[in-house]
Design an enzyme around this catalytic site. Structure first.
Site, PDB file in Angstrom:
ATOM      1  N   TYR A   1      -0.192   4.250  -2.320  1.00  0.00           N
ATOM      2  CA  TYR A   1      -0.499   5.586  -1.804  1.00  0.00           C
ATOM      3  C   TYR A   1       0.410   6.643  -2.428  1.00  0.00           C
ATOM      4  O   TYR A   1      -0.014   7.773  -2.669  1.00  0.00           O
ATOM      5  CB  TYR A   1      -0.369   5.613  -0.271  1.00  0.00           C
ATOM      6  CG  TYR A   1      -1.326   4.674   0.426  1.00  0.00           C
ATOM      7  CD1 TYR A   1      -2.506   4.265  -0.196  1.00  0.00           C
ATOM      8  CD2 TYR A   1      -1.062   4.176   1.685  1.00  0.00           C
ATOM      9  CE1 TYR A   1      -3.375   3.388   0.425  1.00  0.00           C
ATOM     10  CE2 TYR A   1      -1.940   3.296   2.321  1.00  0.00           C
ATOM     11  CZ  TYR A   1      -3.083   2.903   1.675  1.00  0.00           C
ATOM     12  OH  TYR A   1      -3.952   2.032   2.293  1.00  0.00           O
TER      13      TYR A   1
ATOM     14  N   SER B   1     -13.980  -4.851  11.133  1.00  0.00           N
ATOM     15  CA  SER B   1     -14.144  -4.954  12.587  1.00  0.00           C
ATOM     16  C   SER B   1     -13.192  -4.035  13.347  1.00  0.00           C
ATOM     17  O   SER B   1     -12.035  -3.843  12.958  1.00  0.00           O
ATOM     18  CB  SER B   1     -13.881  -6.389  13.049  1.00  0.00           C
ATOM     19  OG  SER B   1     -14.747  -7.298  12.420  1.00  0.00           O
ATOM     20  N   THR B   2     -13.709  -3.524  14.452  1.00  0.00           N
ATOM     21  CA  THR B   2     -12.922  -2.717  15.399  1.00  0.00           C
ATOM     22  C   THR B   2     -13.138  -3.308  16.785  1.00  0.00           C
ATOM     23  O   THR B   2     -14.245  -3.750  17.108  1.00  0.00           O
ATOM     24  CB  THR B   2     -13.424  -1.258  15.383  1.00  0.00           C
ATOM     25  OG1 THR B   2     -13.232  -0.717  14.078  1.00  0.00           O
ATOM     26  CG2 THR B   2     -12.671  -0.398  16.394  1.00  0.00           C
TER      27      THR B   2
ATOM     28  N   TYR C   1     -13.491   8.081   1.533  1.00  0.00           N
ATOM     29  CA  TYR C   1     -14.583   7.728   2.430  1.00  0.00           C
ATOM     30  C   TYR C   1     -14.170   7.993   3.870  1.00  0.00           C
ATOM     31  O   TYR C   1     -12.977   8.084   4.181  1.00  0.00           O
ATOM     32  CB  TYR C   1     -15.046   6.288   2.217  1.00  0.00           C
ATOM     33  CG  TYR C   1     -14.047   5.212   2.551  1.00  0.00           C
ATOM     34  CD1 TYR C   1     -13.094   4.812   1.627  1.00  0.00           C
ATOM     35  CD2 TYR C   1     -14.067   4.567   3.780  1.00  0.00           C
ATOM     36  CE1 TYR C   1     -12.190   3.814   1.922  1.00  0.00           C
ATOM     37  CE2 TYR C   1     -13.159   3.567   4.090  1.00  0.00           C
ATOM     38  CZ  TYR C   1     -12.219   3.198   3.148  1.00  0.00           C
ATOM     39  OH  TYR C   1     -11.313   2.216   3.458  1.00  0.00           O
TER      40      TYR C   1
ATOM     41  N   VAL D   1      -7.908  10.576   8.076  1.00  0.00           N
ATOM     42  CA  VAL D   1      -7.761   9.517   9.086  1.00  0.00           C
ATOM     43  C   VAL D   1      -7.512   8.184   8.374  1.00  0.00           C
ATOM     44  O   VAL D   1      -8.355   7.737   7.586  1.00  0.00           O
ATOM     45  CB  VAL D   1      -9.022   9.425   9.970  1.00  0.00           C
ATOM     46  CG1 VAL D   1      -8.906   8.280  10.954  1.00  0.00           C
ATOM     47  CG2 VAL D   1      -9.250  10.742  10.710  1.00  0.00           C
TER      48      VAL D   1
ATOM     49  N   ARG E   1       0.823  -1.208   0.000  1.00  0.00           N
ATOM     50  CA  ARG E   1       0.000   0.000   0.000  1.00  0.00           C
ATOM     51  C   ARG E   1       0.863   1.267   0.000  1.00  0.00           C
ATOM     52  O   ARG E   1       0.435   2.310  -0.455  1.00  0.00           O
ATOM     53  CB  ARG E   1      -0.925  -0.005   1.213  1.00  0.00           C
ATOM     54  CG  ARG E   1      -2.053  -1.032   1.101  1.00  0.00           C
ATOM     55  CD  ARG E   1      -2.917  -0.715  -0.116  1.00  0.00           C
ATOM     56  NE  ARG E   1      -3.812  -1.793  -0.441  1.00  0.00           N
ATOM     57  CZ  ARG E   1      -5.058  -1.898   0.000  1.00  0.00           C
ATOM     58  NH1 ARG E   1      -5.539  -1.007   0.804  1.00  0.00           N
ATOM     59  NH2 ARG E   1      -5.817  -2.905  -0.388  1.00  0.00           N
TER      60      ARG E   1
ATOM     61  N   HIS F   1     -13.318  10.032   7.109  1.00  0.00           N
ATOM     62  CA  HIS F   1     -12.592  11.302   7.226  1.00  0.00           C
ATOM     63  C   HIS F   1     -11.390  11.216   6.292  1.00  0.00           C
ATOM     64  O   HIS F   1     -10.625  10.245   6.368  1.00  0.00           O
ATOM     65  CB  HIS F   1     -12.151  11.495   8.673  1.00  0.00           C
ATOM     66  CG  HIS F   1     -11.542  12.832   8.948  1.00  0.00           C
ATOM     67  ND1 HIS F   1     -10.425  13.298   8.288  1.00  0.00           N
ATOM     68  CD2 HIS F   1     -11.898  13.822   9.804  1.00  0.00           C
ATOM     69  CE1 HIS F   1     -10.117  14.504   8.731  1.00  0.00           C
ATOM     70  NE2 HIS F   1     -11.007  14.844   9.655  1.00  0.00           N
TER      71      HIS F   1
ATOM     72  N   ALA G   1     -15.275   6.543  10.886  1.00  0.00           N
ATOM     73  CA  ALA G   1     -15.811   5.372  11.587  1.00  0.00           C
ATOM     74  C   ALA G   1     -15.780   5.604  13.094  1.00  0.00           C
ATOM     75  O   ALA G   1     -16.656   5.135  13.826  1.00  0.00           O
ATOM     76  CB  ALA G   1     -14.993   4.133  11.214  1.00  0.00           C
TER      77      ALA G   1
END
Lengths: 71, 272
Positions: free
Chosen positions: B71, B237-238, B93, B98, B67, B95, B125
């Site tokens: 990026y 998941s968090t 998507y 973030v 990534r 913020h 999120a």
């Protein structure tokens, strides 16, 4: 937007009154909005995964996930 | 004097059409070029109704590619479009600042060369998490960190604050290529051992997944620390670890301020 179901869900995301109507009676709300019969049935069945798949709104695919680069 | 070409970075939140703020929507509508990084076709189709010149940067993702490289390429694409004289709106998507590298890098690069570049906040999120779980990070404080980073580094863990571990479903994957997707069991086992240094086996944890559609409820699954290694996770998941208790007072500081514990609690009382 040609897809009435996409239009309906987008409208619900931004319209609390429509969301409330949908939560009270999903099938009636979807039908009143003008969704085709097969999409009204999809809503009425409340199969959340099927709805996400139909909307191409799956967020479980990691392809588009943003990863943090550790400092 | 600022050069021609500009960048406005905006976030559309998690729920397409509902989370976006008024000014962010206007920046999307009024841009010459809209460069987007959104996770699904649903959001992409909505953005296409706002501006006819939308380019999807998720095409830069490739299986097995780091990534960090992707990026960098996203940054370069954004910078190049601005330098060509375009009024660019970059849309992410959540913020846009973030867990997003390209937005920050593009703004830094363009500003250093005299271009106008700014970022508007979006609903993240974490914002949805605070709302859905009825958590105020101000009550106990909050440590918010990506799960693998929490595991890999030695750093103080404030067990009296909320701990939010993002991307718990990828814990232990250091590759930045998502090569260990759904192979989180070893990482969870190590995390459980780490948490057991401070928390009891029955300490309640929460698995949270924000909802991207208003008609679908978020995932809010409560479990004990003992059950952590049995839970089924997804990429969305968090893990939320509530505080172990209220924090103990620093008695030296209280004494230096000539205060008692009651003095601190007194303003919190409400007489009815």
């Amino acid at each position: 937007m040609s897809d009435k179901l996409v239009e309906y869900i987008l409208e619900i995301n931004a319209n609390p009154e429509l969301l409330e109507k949908h939560m009270d009676n999903p099938a009636e709300s979807a039908s009143d909005y003008g969704l085709p019969a097969e999409d009204v049935e999809l809503i009425a069945n409340d199969d959340k995964e099927a709805i996400k798949k139909r909307l191409e709104s799956q967020n479980y695919d990691v392809k588009g996930m943003m990863l943090a680069l550790h400092s | 004097m600022e050069k021609k070409g500009s960048l406005d970075v905006v976030g559309i939140g998690l729920r397409a059409g509902g989370d976006v703020c008024v000014s962010a929507k206007a920046y999307i509508e009024q841009a010459d070029t809209v460069l987007i990084v959104v996770p699904d076709s649903f959001s992409k189709n909505w953005l296409a109704t706002l501006n006819s010149n939308v380019q999807d940067l998720t095409n830069l993702y490739q299986q097995g590619k780091s990534r960090a490289k992707t990026y960098h390429e996203m940054t370069q694409k954004i910078v190049d479009e601005v330098k060509s004289g375009q009024k660019v709106c970059a849309v992410f998507y959540g913020h846009p600042g973030v867990f997003v590298n390209a937005s920050h890098q593009a703004i830094k690069s363009l500003k250093s060369e005299g271009f106008r570049a700014q970022m508007l906040p979006g609903i993240s999120a974490e914002d949805w998490l605070f709302s859905d779980l009825n958590i105020d990070p101000g009550t106990h404080g909050c440590m918010s960190i990506e799960a693998t980073q929490f595991l890999l580094y030695e750093r103080p863990h404030d067990i009296y604050a909320y701990t939010i571990l993002w991307q718990i479903g990828l814990i232990g994957d250091h590759t930045l290529a998502l090569s260990k997707t759904n192979q989180y069991h070893q990482g969870l086992t190590l995390l459980k051992s780490k948490l057991l240094r401070d928390f009891p086996l029955d300490h309640e944890l929460i698995i949270y997944e924000a909802s991207t559609l208003s008609i679908i409820s978020p995932r809010i699954e409560r479990l004990s620390l003992n059950e952590l290694t049995d839970v089924k996770l997804t990429a969305a998941s968090t893990l939320v670890i509530p505080p172990i208790s209220d924090a103990p007072f620093n008695l030296e500081i209280l004494a230096a301020l000539n205060l008692s514990k009651d003095d601190i609690k007194e303003p919190l009382k409400i007489d009815e």
